[in-house]
Scaffold this motif. Structure first.
Motif, PDB file in Angstrom:
ATOM      1  N   UNK A 261       0.866  -1.177   0.000  1.00  0.00           N
ATOM      2  CA  UNK A 261       0.000   0.000   0.000  1.00  0.00           C
ATOM      3  C   UNK A 261       0.903   1.228   0.000  1.00  0.00           C
ATOM      4  N   UNK A 262       0.529   2.234  -0.788  1.00  0.00           N
ATOM      5  CA  UNK A 262       1.315   3.471  -0.833  1.00  0.00           C
ATOM      6  C   UNK A 262       1.430   4.077   0.557  1.00  0.00           C
ATOM      7  N   UNK A 263       2.522   4.761   0.805  1.00  0.00           N
ATOM      8  CA  UNK A 263       2.673   5.505   2.053  1.00  0.00           C
ATOM      9  C   UNK A 263       2.507   6.985   1.729  1.00  0.00           C
ATOM     10  N   UNK A 264       1.901   7.757   2.640  1.00  0.00           N
ATOM     11  CA  UNK A 264       1.674   9.183   2.366  1.00  0.00           C
ATOM     12  C   UNK A 264       2.977   9.921   2.048  1.00  0.00           C
ATOM     13  N   UNK A 265       2.906  10.794   1.067  1.00  0.00           N
ATOM     14  CA  UNK A 265       4.014  11.666   0.660  1.00  0.00           C
ATOM     15  C   UNK A 265       5.252  10.924   0.168  1.00  0.00           C
ATOM     16  N   UNK A 266       5.103   9.660  -0.197  1.00  0.00           N
ATOM     17  CA  UNK A 266       6.249   8.915  -0.734  1.00  0.00           C
ATOM     18  C   UNK A 266       6.410   9.243  -2.217  1.00  0.00           C
ATOM     19  N   UNK A 267       7.543   8.876  -2.755  1.00  0.00           N
ATOM     20  CA  UNK A 267       7.808   9.111  -4.170  1.00  0.00           C
ATOM     21  C   UNK A 267       6.823   8.319  -5.038  1.00  0.00           C
ATOM     22  N   UNK A 268       6.512   7.081  -4.623  1.00  0.00           N
ATOM     23  CA  UNK A 268       5.566   6.248  -5.375  1.00  0.00           C
ATOM     24  C   UNK A 268       4.176   6.895  -5.396  1.00  0.00           C
ATOM     25  N   UNK A 269       3.760   7.482  -4.277  1.00  0.00           N
ATOM     26  CA  UNK A 269       2.455   8.145  -4.203  1.00  0.00           C
ATOM     27  C   UNK A 269       2.420   9.347  -5.134  1.00  0.00           C
ATOM     28  N   UNK A 270       3.478  10.130  -5.126  1.00  0.00           N
ATOM     29  CA  UNK A 270       3.534  11.308  -5.985  1.00  0.00           C
ATOM     30  C   UNK A 270       3.513  10.924  -7.466  1.00  0.00           C
ATOM     31  N   UNK A 271       4.269   9.872  -7.824  1.00  0.00           N
ATOM     32  CA  UNK A 271       4.278   9.416  -9.222  1.00  0.00           C
ATOM     33  C   UNK A 271       2.895   8.932  -9.638  1.00  0.00           C
ATOM     34  N   UNK A 272       2.223   8.216  -8.736  1.00  0.00           N
ATOM     35  CA  UNK A 272       0.877   7.736  -9.029  1.00  0.00           C
ATOM     36  C   UNK A 272      -0.062   8.918  -9.277  1.00  0.00           C
ATOM     37  N   UNK A 273      -0.005   9.932  -8.418  1.00  0.00           N
ATOM     38  CA  UNK A 273      -0.887  11.087  -8.569  1.00  0.00           C
ATOM     39  C   UNK A 273      -0.603  11.836  -9.867  1.00  0.00           C
ATOM     40  N   UNK A 274       0.660  11.906 -10.251  1.00  0.00           N
ATOM     41  CA  UNK A 274       1.014  12.559 -11.511  1.00  0.00           C
ATOM     42  C   UNK A 274       0.464  11.777 -12.705  1.00  0.00           C
ATOM     43  N   UNK A 275       0.586  10.450 -12.654  1.00  0.00           N
ATOM     44  CA  UNK A 275       0.050   9.624 -13.740  1.00  0.00           C
ATOM     45  C   UNK A 275      -1.474   9.748 -13.810  1.00  0.00           C
ATOM     46  N   UNK A 276      -2.109   9.785 -12.643  1.00  0.00           N
ATOM     47  CA  UNK A 276      -3.570   9.902 -12.609  1.00  0.00           C
ATOM     48  C   UNK A 276      -4.011  11.243 -13.218  1.00  0.00           C
ATOM     49  N   UNK A 277      -3.252  12.288 -12.946  1.00  0.00           N
ATOM     50  CA  UNK A 277      -3.525  13.601 -13.542  1.00  0.00           C
ATOM     51  C   UNK A 277      -3.395  13.532 -15.064  1.00  0.00           C
ATOM     52  N   UNK A 278      -2.324  12.931 -15.545  1.00  0.00           N
ATOM     53  CA  UNK A 278      -2.116  12.830 -16.993  1.00  0.00           C
ATOM     54  C   UNK A 278      -3.238  12.028 -17.646  1.00  0.00           C
ATOM     55  N   UNK A 279      -3.605  10.911 -17.038  1.00  0.00           N
ATOM     56  CA  UNK A 279      -4.675  10.084 -17.596  1.00  0.00           C
ATOM     57  C   UNK A 279      -5.980  10.879 -17.644  1.00  0.00           C
ATOM     58  N   UNK A 280      -6.257  11.645 -16.594  1.00  0.00           N
ATOM     59  CA  UNK A 280      -7.476  12.463 -16.566  1.00  0.00           C
ATOM     60  C   UNK A 280      -7.469  13.459 -17.727  1.00  0.00           C
ATOM     61  N   UNK A 281      -6.347  14.146 -17.914  1.00  0.00           N
ATOM     62  CA  UNK A 281      -6.247  15.160 -18.979  1.00  0.00           C
ATOM     63  C   UNK A 281      -6.378  14.499 -20.352  1.00  0.00           C
ATOM     64  N   UNK A 282      -5.715  13.357 -20.571  1.00  0.00           N
ATOM     65  CA  UNK A 282      -5.808  12.659 -21.859  1.00  0.00           C
ATOM     66  C   UNK A 282      -7.260  12.270 -22.154  1.00  0.00           C
TER      67      UNK A 282
ATOM     68  N   UNK B  53      -2.913   0.854 -18.518  1.00  0.00           N
ATOM     69  CA  UNK B  53      -1.617   0.348 -18.043  1.00  0.00           C
ATOM     70  C   UNK B  53      -0.885   1.413 -17.223  1.00  0.00           C
ATOM     71  N   UNK B  54      -1.125   2.684 -17.555  1.00  0.00           N
ATOM     72  CA  UNK B  54      -0.479   3.771 -16.797  1.00  0.00           C
ATOM     73  C   UNK B  54      -0.972   3.802 -15.353  1.00  0.00           C
ATOM     74  N   UNK B  55      -2.287   3.673 -15.183  1.00  0.00           N
ATOM     75  CA  UNK B  55      -2.899   3.666 -13.849  1.00  0.00           C
ATOM     76  C   UNK B  55      -3.741   2.397 -13.752  1.00  0.00           C
ATOM     77  N   UNK B  56      -3.208   1.410 -13.051  1.00  0.00           N
ATOM     78  CA  UNK B  56      -3.898   0.126 -12.943  1.00  0.00           C
ATOM     79  C   UNK B  56      -4.928   0.151 -11.815  1.00  0.00           C
TER      80      UNK B  56
END
Length: 162
Positions: A54-75, A143-146
């Motif tokens: 499970x992601x941990x708050x403010x971790x690098x993995x969490x930030x990358x996930x949120x960035x990918x989710x933003x990109x997927x939303x915009x696309x 595949x970007x956001x599973x």
């Protein structure tokens, strides 16, 4: 030999129990028809053991996930607008309300490769789809956001709010 229920997200032991011969399953459909089925077997599933982290708050993995989710939303937003023959534009304010943890600067940085900022015209102050940019297919977006990533992130948020 131990039976188990396994998915990409968890593993849990399963135990078969013989059902009593007097037990049946009654099924009622929306149309009112009723079916009676014999129960041939039953299983009890034990405690789940997670197989993904499970992601941990403010971790690098969490930030990358949120960035990918933003990109997927915009696309997906651009694809929807293009499909409807509408102006493929997005406002940073709209993205800020949907992605509250992301700064405006980061949002601009993440959409700059697929959108151009409009300084004048009908869509001044908005980001317009960049001509020539090829939007990823729906399969690539998935595949970007599973689904596992989404569940992991939501589990983290639920734990933080407790």
């Amino acid at each position: 030999w131990q039976m188990s229920l396994e998915t990409k997200m968890y593993r849990a032991p399963a135990f078969q129990h013989p059902p009593p011969a007097t037990d049946f399953l009654c099924i009622r459909r929306m149309c009112g028809r009723i079916f009676l089925r014999e129960i041939t077997s039953t299983f009890t599933v034990g405690m789940q053991e997670p197989t993904i982290e499970v992601f941990t708050p403010n971790s690098e993995a969490t930030q990358k996930y949120q960035e990918k989710r933003l990109q997927v939303y915009v696309y997906r937003h651009f694809r929807t607008k293009i499909t409807k023959n509408e102006a493929a534009v997005v406002r940073i304010q709209d993205l800020n309300t949907k992605f509250t943890k992301q700064s405006e600067t980061l949002i601009r940085k993440k959409i700059k490769h697929c959108a151009d900022f409009q300084r004048v015209g009908d869509h001044a102050g908005q980001w317009a789809y960049k001509e020539g940019f090829e939007l990823p297919t729906e399969e690539q977006l998935r595949r970007m956001v599973t689904a596992e990533d989404v569940c992991s992130f939501e589990a983290m948020q639920a734990a933080v709010e407790r």
